[in-house]
Scaffold this active site. Structure first.
Site, short mmCIF file in Angstrom:
data_model
loop_
_atom_site.label_atom_id
_atom_site.label_comp_id
_atom_site.label_asym_id
_atom_site.label_seq_id
_atom_site.Cartn_x
_atom_site.Cartn_y
_atom_site.Cartn_z
N HIS A 1 -16.01 -13.07 -1.92
CA HIS A 1 -15.10 -12.56 -0.89
C HIS A 1 -13.79 -12.02 -1.50
CE1 HIS A 1 -17.43 -14.97 2.16
NE2 HIS A 1 -17.57 -15.75 1.12
N SER B 1 -1.03 12.54 -11.82
CA SER B 1 -0.72 13.04 -10.50
C SER B 1 0.09 14.31 -10.63
CB SER B 1 0.09 11.99 -9.74
OG SER B 1 0.89 12.60 -8.76
N LYS C 1 1.67 8.07 -12.72
CA LYS C 1 0.34 7.65 -12.30
C LYS C 1 -0.72 7.76 -13.39
CE LYS C 1 -0.99 6.58 -8.88
NZ LYS C 1 -1.41 7.27 -7.67
N GLU D 1 -13.83 6.46 -9.41
CA GLU D 1 -13.70 6.83 -8.00
C GLU D 1 -14.68 7.93 -7.63
OE1 GLU D 1 -9.31 6.70 -6.38
OE2 GLU D 1 -9.27 7.32 -8.49
#
Lengths: 463, 463, 463, 463
Positions: free
Chosen positions: B154, B275, B281, B288
């Protein structure tokens, strides 16, 4: 070297560059990207972030770049994405002034803008195609108001219908499809520009001015939401899935209707193809392909639904994968509509075969039942009586028409001589005059309603 | 003009030609199409349908054509499909002899053959990539046998684990993925050629000879089935969907682990991107994108499932649409595996952060419970007692380690001084020595098993 | 109060309890849960974690509970899940001894075990049903070796076929479906028990002994993987999706074949239903429902694929949602197979209609082409010539049979008197003697092969 | 015996009866079926097809039956479907008068009516739940206008945000979800009754009167379309899929935010559950289950899309399978919304942890860039300069705040003493005042807009 690489020590690995680059897919957006950049430039000017001269320089050059991309004169290869490609080209052409374009902007709100501009445009194109599709259906219906066809349930003959009624059923499906697109349009017609990366900006930009320039009715109320969601694409693909579901049904209908035992319609040679080994074949390939392509549209809907599942806010790179299903679906549906419109104009209706089949079986069963109902026999009893007559006919090898009045009366004394009139095919079809029914007058009214709907929609630009 | 147009009066409408043409997609198959045609030629020769000279002429020219297509010297545009393109080219080059190639064959069995040759090839390539992927996972596991990480359920800390155990969990997932591909291979390794359009042929062809030439273990037992089914593609895409599901999980893991509050691992710069607006970043774009592309693979699986639903036998043109999902999925999965292998080689493990977090919370709760169980306290009672200790700790702001023996004994008199040894992180992890557990010896055995499995698979060519 | 509530201050909110409870769904597993618990008890005994007396007490009581649940004498309502329900019942019946059962176990490995026991069982049941299905198909084929049907491509007549060949095509599809299930079985036949929550245990359990007790061929090699993955369910649902795809095709076939213009087959009354308003209707509802239920199976596959996407290790509560698609799919496919088997036994074949239609059109076109090919006309030329003959026939309203030899010879001087023999329907079908073809001998061999395959499978218990 | 069995010789096979019966699923519609039958009775009365006394008798009895079904006093088992069950019960109670109810009606238009009545009702319920959901989000936002959180892209820290802004992002997603449902409602609020089996009827029924009685805004314009399409269900399930996609994102967010390394929020005990083996666990089960259930909704959408693909008109029995995905999806989404509303009320925000993390990293990078942009440095140059500062900081182990002015000026002489003010967290967040941004005033305006939107929607009954 890429524009954002300032902090990186190692050069970007070639493999990564290729894998993460989206230029091959998103170059399709160049027109919209430039349209957005021009509006953005005007916003920057209005906020005095750049001066008039700079703005003019940028805008003029962007227009030139658009023209050059259209003319295939800009090498887009090896760029990361269409935004970088255009900005780099701009900087290449006008230097430091070009470096000001990306002020108060991020690729996050830029892509959200580009996609909305693209999608708005495509919805308009698709709406027009659906409109034409409906016109053709309506025309076929209007031209063929006398042709009777056996109506099906379970691909069994149920009750005879006017062929026009059949085609109009599809008219209304596509009407709802077009209305759905209109709703998608309405809901997505909101400008994300000025949301920047995710937080908005402290620079003075007038987002409402930008929205007006780009024809948006509203600005997005939350910068985080504006760059994070793709629900408008999903909603669009869901609408296209429903549309393709409808097209797949009409395609199936046509495949069955041109099959030799049916031979209800014929497709002109130009719209069929042959076989490499069996020279006699004439295949309804076009509708088969459309029926098959339904899978791609469904698949694309599920692709984007899967991709967006359980992504935390705001932008995640996963979302780059929204474009493939979007673009591909638009192309497939556009292509399918275009060719289907032409195909419908190229079918020959075999009126004789339709009537022949419509005459078969016990098409008047409902009419016999209603006959008894009119004489106040409770429906279920009437239904049972007619059921028994059918059974009797099947056992004796008879049809409704070949039974004598006496035979009818052996099932119910309420049958009189006027019963035979009810067994006539035309009477059976034309009498179904409840609104929306297949009766003659009802059909006329339906056609009028359909015309009126198209007319009104046309005035509202189909949306 | 197309080769099958003999019976048509009207010329094929341009729009239809474009819509039905598949050359843009299926040109990818040229190599396999030619490989199949060469074997077919030999079958024709063996059946004395053509003579030796003709066969040689055809085969030589086909090989030249293949070379020329590879070298981009044959104009494939404006052809209907890759089969026609190659046959037309053959006829263009050698005339009437070339016109004999399509004897005892149809595009229906030809495409079924090409797709199987393609898919067999791709399964081999993919299997090798998965094999490499597993090697990297195994290597990471072997290299990091001492690193402890908090195990999650979890996304909450459950019990501490060896990091090696974590990576090996994925090793076994990919092992099953590879085995699945092996089963797909085995089941589809059946030759359809000679099924012709749907009925077989009366010409004397030796299908088993053809199968041997092309490396198939069997010939298809029913010509109708051979040209009608695409279950082998669906099974393949289902296996790839499961594989991508696994990759999406590992990707998610990495996205979370590189997130600042975790900082369990770091990805080398070369494998991240920055970025356009926020220079600090460093994004895990690669994983992803892989996570996002999972949508395409799922979508493609559903595309082909939808397309094949409820199609009557035998070939229907809908089936032309099987290629897009097949080819695209192969390319995506290959690309994803390739880059993921490199990425795994480019992560830095932050051992300190992992241990820091593993030490947190009440990681030894199960061990305390087992301590009592060993003293014959029924498990549920032991579980309740430890639950009360946790509650006590939370209320007092204490940890297991900061409790005194007296405090422990206030919950159960069975607690003795040796309890503190059980609270040590290493002891807690290393003691889970049940087979397959995260204990030290158990891990060693697991690594040995993994090595042995790879070794055996390698000998069997990964299939 | 639930067994794990020790640390909680507030009582569990009723709404949450209902929302998170899975008992309504997973109670179906009670038999497997108890089977697993009995084996677990024996493992605990072998490790001296409990003594013989305790083990016997637990096992006896578990067997009683199973009987009582089967007899609907245990109130399962208001329990969290089937594992807790049974354990609580056990404790209620035998107190502290019962509290020892959950030692060295977690619900995480328990549910993984239960699901595997369930799925193994269901695969066996389904395999047997598919086997029976194949037997029926084979029987129909064997019984009808003389019936000729027009073979279709694009739902157009292509070449005539033996009806037996048609049914055997489905035989082989279901053969692959059964083999697929066998592969799923083989891969999932691995015991997860002893993986505990995720890390294994320090208590001395002999997992291989447990595996033998439960008939597993292996133990899971990694505790984390064992409780985290559900790929075996996905693979199973993918196999069932392919099976349903095949059933949907046969269903479609039947819907079309019973449609009045076809009337190739008839379904006995017992297997059709009528209309509430049209008494003459006789609908193929059963196959329509099966075709429609294909959607549920596809949907369930997509459900579990979506649920598992991008979940980090190990157990996440999302995975509780795996049971609905699994159980529902098993029930639907079992029901569909059962009734389809009966339905196939209840169709009447309309041999006359089939032959009538098979005779139509230019069914012998391929044979004419092959005739010329045998005379060494290059195939493409032969194909063109026959195409011209077809065109000629269509223009003159003639058939192949009605042409004179002279007319034939006007297209090619190679046509001789023996051509007319080639135009005979039987000759055309029976001559396709390539292996797997629809020829008489080829069919005989195919039937023999099918029989042999079933016989071998039967010996291997269908798996 | 069933009501339509008149013509059948054999009794319906039990297996078929069970397989085709839908009563277990569609009994849920009893209320709507009776509501529709009452309106239908009034239509029959208005058309003088039945008389006043009969109408009253039927209506009174139908109301009694509804009450009895609600009270579980009618045995619905062993009926074919809910329509037959109610009609048979009516006939059982009032004999021949009851047999008149089904006049001018078919189950085809009846089920289309029932489903629309059901769906209309459920859309209203769902809209209200979404409304409440939005109210809670808005309340959280309003109550927490000062809390700062690190904003994420790629799950990496991007720019700090107001937590209120975060929750409002979801507010707008659910606003669109509600609007989507409103559009579905609007489009499906069309009465199909009176379309009968497929053709309409010759009996005099006033469909517009019926529509008014049942609160429909229109009557369906084509009887064939009315009984054949299920696009309204697909559109509904597509909207619910998007809604669940949004819920899955918020769920993921919460799962991550309660994970120990984040600890941004805590869920009150009542809304979490524990572990059967690890007493310290406190799991976010509720949101995990919702995230997992997303699969079911997507799956159900795909189920109905598949089922409807390529069905020819009009009714086919496949369409019976539309109810399972519809009903199940409604129940899941209702349950998920209800509990999520409560859960949101039971989270504790860990303001300190959020700020702690928001302060980390180079959150002010954009602000530094904008500082330079304000001094007319072209954006790309400013971006590069800040990138170099970040690199410098990383190499020296420094933060923006720990740099001296001199160090800043070594990168650009434009940096002045006022730069340090720009590095403050609050300033950074509050200054993003572009409309829709995370600035203080912008947020206030956003909250006002949100309130106004809710108020307006409330007046319009949420639709």
């Amino acid at each position: 070297m890429s524009l954002w690489g300032g902090r990186f020590k190692e050069s970007i690995d070639k493999l990564v560059e290729d894998f993460t680059s989206s230029i091959k897919v998103d170059k399709k957006l160049y027109k919209y990207d430039i349209e957005g950049s021009i509006a953005h430039t005007k916003m920057l000017l209005k906020g005095n972030i750049i001066n008039e001269e700079e703005a003019e320089k940028i805008i003029t050059t962007l227009k030139e770049i658009e023209k050059d991309i259209r003319g295939d004169k800009v090498n887009l290869l090896r760029k990361e994405d269409i935004h970088m490609a255009i900005e780099e080209e701009l900087i290449k052409r006008i230097g430091d002034i070009g470096k000001k374009l990306h002020t108060a902007r991020s690729r996050n709100d830029q892509i959200a803008l580009d996609e909305r501009l693209y999608q708005r445009d495509k919805i308009k194109e698709l709406s027009k195609l659906i409109f034409s599709f409906q016109e053709v259906l309506l025309e076929i219906a209007e031209r063929n108001q006398e042709i009777i066809i056996p109506g099906f349930t379970h691909l069994q003959y149920a009750q005879p219908l006017l062929l026009a009624h059949y085609f109009l059923a599809y008219f209304w499906m596509f009407q709802r499809d077009r209305e759905r697109l209109g709703d998608v349009y309405k809901r997505m017609n909101v400008m994300p520009l000025g949301s920047c990366a995710l937080a908005g900006t402290s620079l003075p930009i007038d987002r409402k001015y930008g929205a007006r320039l780009l024809g948006f009715s509203k600005i997005s109320p939350n910068s985080l939401d504006a760059v994070s969601d793709r629900d408008y694409i999903i909603e669009f693909l869901a609408s296209l899935s429903i549309l393709m579901m409808h097209l797949s049904r009409l395609s199936e209908e046509i495949v069955i209707w041109v099959s030799p035992p049916f031979s209800f319609i014929e497709i002109r040679d130009a719209f069929t193809t042959g076989s490499s080994i069996m020279p006699q074949k004439k295949n309804p390939d076009v509708v088969e392909l459309i029926r098959g392509k339904t899978g791609h549209i469904y698949g694309n809907l599920f692709s984007i639904l899967t991709t967006m599942k359980a992504l935390p806010l705001s932008y995640n790179r996963d979302m780059q994968e929204d474009k493939k299903p979007l673009f591909e679906s638009v192309d497939i549906v556009k292509g399918s509509l275009k060719i289907f419109i032409q195909l419908l104009k190229n079918i020959k209706i075999n009126k004789k075969r339709m009537r022949e089949e419509a005459e078969k079986g016990f098409f008047a069963a409902t009419d016999l039942t209603d006959y008894l109902v009119e004489k106040k026999v409770p429906f279920r009893n009437a239904h049972r009586i007619v059921g028994e007559i059918v059974k009797y006919c099947l056992e004796k090898g008879k049809s409704f028409k070949s039974l004598t009045l006496k035979e009818y009366q052996s099932f119910s004394s309420l049958f009189k001589g006027d019963i035979f009139d009810r067994l006539k095919l035309d009477r059976c079809v034309f009498s179904k005059e409840s609104p929306g029914g297949t009766g003659k007058k009802a059909l006329k009214e339906q056609i009028d309603l359909a015309k009126q709907v198209l007319k009104e929609n046309f005035r509202k630009n189909n949306l």
